[in-house]
Design a protein around this motif. Structure first.
Motif, PDB file in Angstrom:
ATOM      1  N   TYR A   5      -2.963  17.856  -5.105  1.00 11.82           N
ATOM      2  CA  TYR A   5      -3.172  16.676  -5.949  1.00 11.82           C
ATOM      3  C   TYR A   5      -4.572  16.107  -5.723  1.00 11.82           C
ATOM      4  O   TYR A   5      -5.278  15.763  -6.693  1.00 11.82           O
ATOM      5  N   LEU A   6      -4.983  16.009  -4.467  1.00 14.55           N
ATOM      6  CA  LEU A   6      -6.287  15.430  -4.163  1.00 14.55           C
ATOM      7  C   LEU A   6      -7.413  16.283  -4.735  1.00 14.55           C
ATOM      8  O   LEU A   6      -8.395  15.750  -5.272  1.00 14.55           O
ATOM      9  N   MET A   7      -7.291  17.589  -4.655  1.00 20.45           N
ATOM     10  CA  MET A   7      -8.316  18.471  -5.208  1.00 20.45           C
ATOM     11  C   MET A   7      -8.433  18.265  -6.716  1.00 20.45           C
ATOM     12  O   MET A   7      -9.539  18.147  -7.262  1.00 20.45           O
ATOM     13  N   GLU A   8      -7.281  18.198  -7.383  1.00 22.32           N
ATOM     14  CA  GLU A   8      -7.286  18.020  -8.849  1.00 22.32           C
ATOM     15  C   GLU A   8      -7.811  16.651  -9.230  1.00 22.32           C
ATOM     16  O   GLU A   8      -8.593  16.496 -10.175  1.00 22.32           O
ATOM     17  N   ALA A   9      -7.423  15.610  -8.447  1.00 23.19           N
ATOM     18  CA  ALA A   9      -7.887  14.255  -8.741  1.00 23.19           C
ATOM     19  C   ALA A   9      -9.396  14.145  -8.517  1.00 23.19           C
ATOM     20  O   ALA A   9     -10.097  13.464  -9.278  1.00 23.19           O
ATOM     21  N   GLY A  10      -9.891  14.819  -7.521  1.00 26.52           N
ATOM     22  CA  GLY A  10     -11.322  14.804  -7.282  1.00 26.52           C
ATOM     23  C   GLY A  10     -12.082  15.412  -8.443  1.00 26.52           C
ATOM     24  O   GLY A  10     -13.146  14.909  -8.846  1.00 26.52           O
ATOM     25  N   HIS A  11     -11.545  16.486  -8.991  1.00 25.02           N
ATOM     26  CA  HIS A  11     -12.174  17.131 -10.144  1.00 25.02           C
ATOM     27  C   HIS A  11     -12.218  16.174 -11.341  1.00 25.02           C
ATOM     28  O   HIS A  11     -13.229  16.083 -12.054  1.00 25.02           O
ATOM     29  N   ARG A  12     -11.124  15.445 -11.548  1.00 26.14           N
ATOM     30  CA  ARG A  12     -11.054  14.517 -12.687  1.00 26.14           C
ATOM     31  C   ARG A  12     -11.983  13.324 -12.521  1.00 26.14           C
ATOM     32  O   ARG A  12     -12.574  12.835 -13.485  1.00 26.14           O
ATOM     33  N   HIS A  13     -12.084  12.831 -11.271  1.00 21.43           N
ATOM     34  CA  HIS A  13     -12.845  11.598 -11.036  1.00 21.43           C
ATOM     35  C   HIS A  13     -14.273  11.848 -10.554  1.00 21.43           C
ATOM     36  O   HIS A  13     -15.016  10.888 -10.317  1.00 21.43           O
ATOM     37  N   PRO A  24      -0.079   7.906  -5.967  1.00 16.61           N
ATOM     38  CA  PRO A  24      -1.268   8.657  -5.560  1.00 16.61           C
ATOM     39  C   PRO A  24      -2.467   8.400  -6.469  1.00 16.61           C
ATOM     40  O   PRO A  24      -3.599   8.279  -6.004  1.00 16.61           O
ATOM     41  N   GLU A  25      -2.229   8.290  -7.781  1.00 18.19           N
ATOM     42  CA  GLU A  25      -3.330   8.064  -8.721  1.00 18.19           C
ATOM     43  C   GLU A  25      -3.972   6.705  -8.505  1.00 18.19           C
ATOM     44  O   GLU A  25      -5.196   6.553  -8.586  1.00 18.19           O
ATOM     45  N   ASP A  26      -3.148   5.684  -8.187  1.00 17.18           N
ATOM     46  CA  ASP A  26      -3.693   4.357  -7.923  1.00 17.18           C
ATOM     47  C   ASP A  26      -4.579   4.382  -6.681  1.00 17.18           C
ATOM     48  O   ASP A  26      -5.652   3.770  -6.651  1.00 17.18           O
ATOM     49  N   PHE A  27      -4.145   5.087  -5.646  1.00 17.30           N
ATOM     50  CA  PHE A  27      -4.945   5.210  -4.427  1.00 17.30           C
ATOM     51  C   PHE A  27      -6.286   5.866  -4.729  1.00 17.30           C
ATOM     52  O   PHE A  27      -7.343   5.386  -4.300  1.00 17.30           O
ATOM     53  N   ASP A  64      -3.231  18.569   6.097  1.00 14.50           N
ATOM     54  CA  ASP A  64      -1.889  17.990   6.008  1.00 14.50           C
ATOM     55  C   ASP A  64      -1.912  16.532   5.545  1.00 14.50           C
ATOM     56  O   ASP A  64      -0.910  15.833   5.663  1.00 14.50           O
ATOM     57  N   PHE A  65      -3.046  16.071   5.015  1.00 19.28           N
ATOM     58  CA  PHE A  65      -3.133  14.682   4.574  1.00 19.28           C
ATOM     59  C   PHE A  65      -2.278  14.462   3.327  1.00 19.28           C
ATOM     60  O   PHE A  65      -2.406  15.173   2.331  1.00 19.28           O
ATOM     61  N   HIS A  66      -1.361  13.487   3.377  1.00 21.44           N
ATOM     62  CA  HIS A  66      -0.536  13.096   2.236  1.00 21.44           C
ATOM     63  C   HIS A  66      -0.679  11.590   2.031  1.00 21.44           C
ATOM     64  O   HIS A  66      -0.884  10.843   2.988  1.00 21.44           O
ATOM     65  N   PHE A  67      -0.541  11.155   0.814  1.00 27.46           N
ATOM     66  CA  PHE A  67      -0.764   9.751   0.507  1.00 27.46           C
ATOM     67  C   PHE A  67       0.055   9.357  -0.710  1.00 27.46           C
ATOM     68  O   PHE A  67       0.577  10.204  -1.441  1.00 27.46           O
ATOM     69  N   GLY A  68       0.150   8.039  -0.923  1.00 27.15           N
ATOM     70  CA  GLY A  68       0.881   7.533  -2.074  1.00 27.15           C
ATOM     71  C   GLY A  68       2.370   7.399  -1.798  1.00 27.15           C
ATOM     72  O   GLY A  68       2.891   7.845  -0.778  1.00 27.15           O
ATOM     73  N   PHE A 126       0.825  -1.194   0.000  1.00 22.00           N
ATOM     74  CA  PHE A 126       0.000   0.000   0.000  1.00 22.00           C
ATOM     75  C   PHE A 126       0.870   1.259   0.000  1.00 22.00           C
ATOM     76  O   PHE A 126       0.586   2.223  -0.715  1.00 22.00           O
ATOM     77  N   ALA A 127       1.933   1.256   0.806  1.00 19.18           N
ATOM     78  CA  ALA A 127       2.804   2.426   0.898  1.00 19.18           C
ATOM     79  C   ALA A 127       3.504   2.724  -0.425  1.00 19.18           C
ATOM     80  O   ALA A 127       3.893   3.867  -0.681  1.00 19.18           O
ATOM     81  N   GLY A 128       3.639   1.696  -1.270  1.00 25.22           N
ATOM     82  CA  GLY A 128       4.315   1.894  -2.544  1.00 25.22           C
ATOM     83  C   GLY A 128       3.394   2.272  -3.687  1.00 25.22           C
ATOM     84  O   GLY A 128       3.850   2.506  -4.817  1.00 25.22           O
TER      85      GLY A 128
END
Length: 326
Positions: free
Chosen positions: A141-149, A106-109, A128-132, A101-103
């Motif tokens: 990144y999360l804001m942009e990914a939310g817009h796309r998905h 971000p897009e896969d998550f 401060d949430f970070h992932f991937g 999971f740690a590997g």
């Protein structure tokens, strides 16, 4: 409360839980800062008529990356789930935090978990949430990914207490190590609570007239050794006042392992094998070594009276506290 564990994550999420508002975070402690995120998720879900879910991770990330420095879990997974249920959540996803999971990128998550599996309509998290992999995924990144998905993203700033200090789990751990239970409870928004199985000890307390319910806490627990005014909750929900000693019992042993020993007031039953919860209301004194058993017993009597007085007029700190310690 529905809790999804490792083996269940390979199965489809029930349709009744899809399309919901998902609060994401480790949420160790479920303190007032975490509660700001969690309450926002509940509010959004209620307003939209969709389910509210919590996505959290087990074990704590530090257990994976720094196993030589185990972290004192303020709320191990079962206690965390109990608190989240008391807040109003009906589903918790405990995602396995392992090397695989740690590997992940971000897009896969985002795609495999948030979109394909949860089908989230909104994600709520802290600023401060970070992932991937390498923590490459951040707020932008999360804001942009939310817009796309096609899902919304709500991010909350750090929650600060009345003195404008950030509320954090590490700060609470430090306060616990100093025995500052009142401040700990103020930051949590509920009484600090531990949960463990009642085990047999040497039964010295019973011989002295003060039988105790003994619990072994996490080896890495930073709770200050001392005497506390507490309440013990049994699995059936019955709550009783008591006085507890956490420490090493220096009067009767030279090399005792840390143990939480709770003398439950006005109770004579058998608690062995029960998983009970102990909520801490006040730190009465530090652990002392006495010159024999007689002065120890005399002090225990004083501790009992002080604990009874401390617990005689307590009131819930919040609705959550009322559901946990009252």
């Amino acid at each position: 409360m529905t809790v999804f564990h490792r083996n269940e994550l390979k199965s489809p999420l029930p349709d009744s839980l899809k399309g919901g508002v998902v609060a994401i975070g480790n949420f160790d402690g479920v303190h007032r800062g975490h509660q700001a995120v969690l309450h926002r998720a509940l509010e959004l879900a209620q307003a939209r008529g969709v389910p509210a879910l919590v996505l959290t991770f087990e074990p704590h990330p530090r257990s994976l990356f720094q196993p030589q420095k185990p972290v004192f879990r303020l709320t191990p997974a079962p206690m965390k789930a109990r608190l989240l249920e008391a807040m109003g959540f009906r589903c918790v996803v405990e995602y396995p935090f392992d090397r695989e999971f740690a590997g992940r990128s971000p897009e896969d998550f985002v795609k495999s978990i948030l979109k394909d599996w949860l089908d989230a309509s909104e994600v709520v998290t802290g600023f401060d949430f970070h992932f991937g992999k390498g923590r490459e995924g951040g707020p932008a990144y999360l804001m942009e990914a939310g817009h796309r998905h096609g899902f919304g993203v709500t991010m909350l700033d750090a929650f600060r207490d009345e003195n404008a200090e950030v509320v954090s789990s590490s700060r609470i751990r430090d306060l616990l190590s100093e025995g500052r239970i009142g401040e700990v409870n103020g930051l949590l928004g509920y009484r600090f609570t531990v949960e463990a199985e009642v085990i047999k000890g040497k039964q010295l307390g019973r011989q002295l007239g003060f039988p105790t319910a003994n619990m072994a806490l996490q080896p890495e627990a930073t709770l200050r050794a001392g005497i506390y005014a507490v309440r013990l909750r049994r699995p059936d929900g019955v709550i009783r006042d008591g006085v507890a000693s956490f420490g090493y019992r220096p009067t009767v042993t030279e090399d005792g392992a840390p143990l939480l020993e709770t003398f439950v007031f006005d109770f004579s039953g058998d608690l062995y094998g029960e998983v009970c919860a102990v909520s801490f209301f006040a730190h009465l004194r530090d652990e002392w070594k006495f010159d024999g058993l007689d002065p120890l017993v005399a002090q225990i009597r004083k501790d009992e009276q002080e604990a009874r007085a401390a617990l005689s007029a307590v009131a819930p700190l919040s609705l959550l506290d009322g559901r946990i310690a009252f």
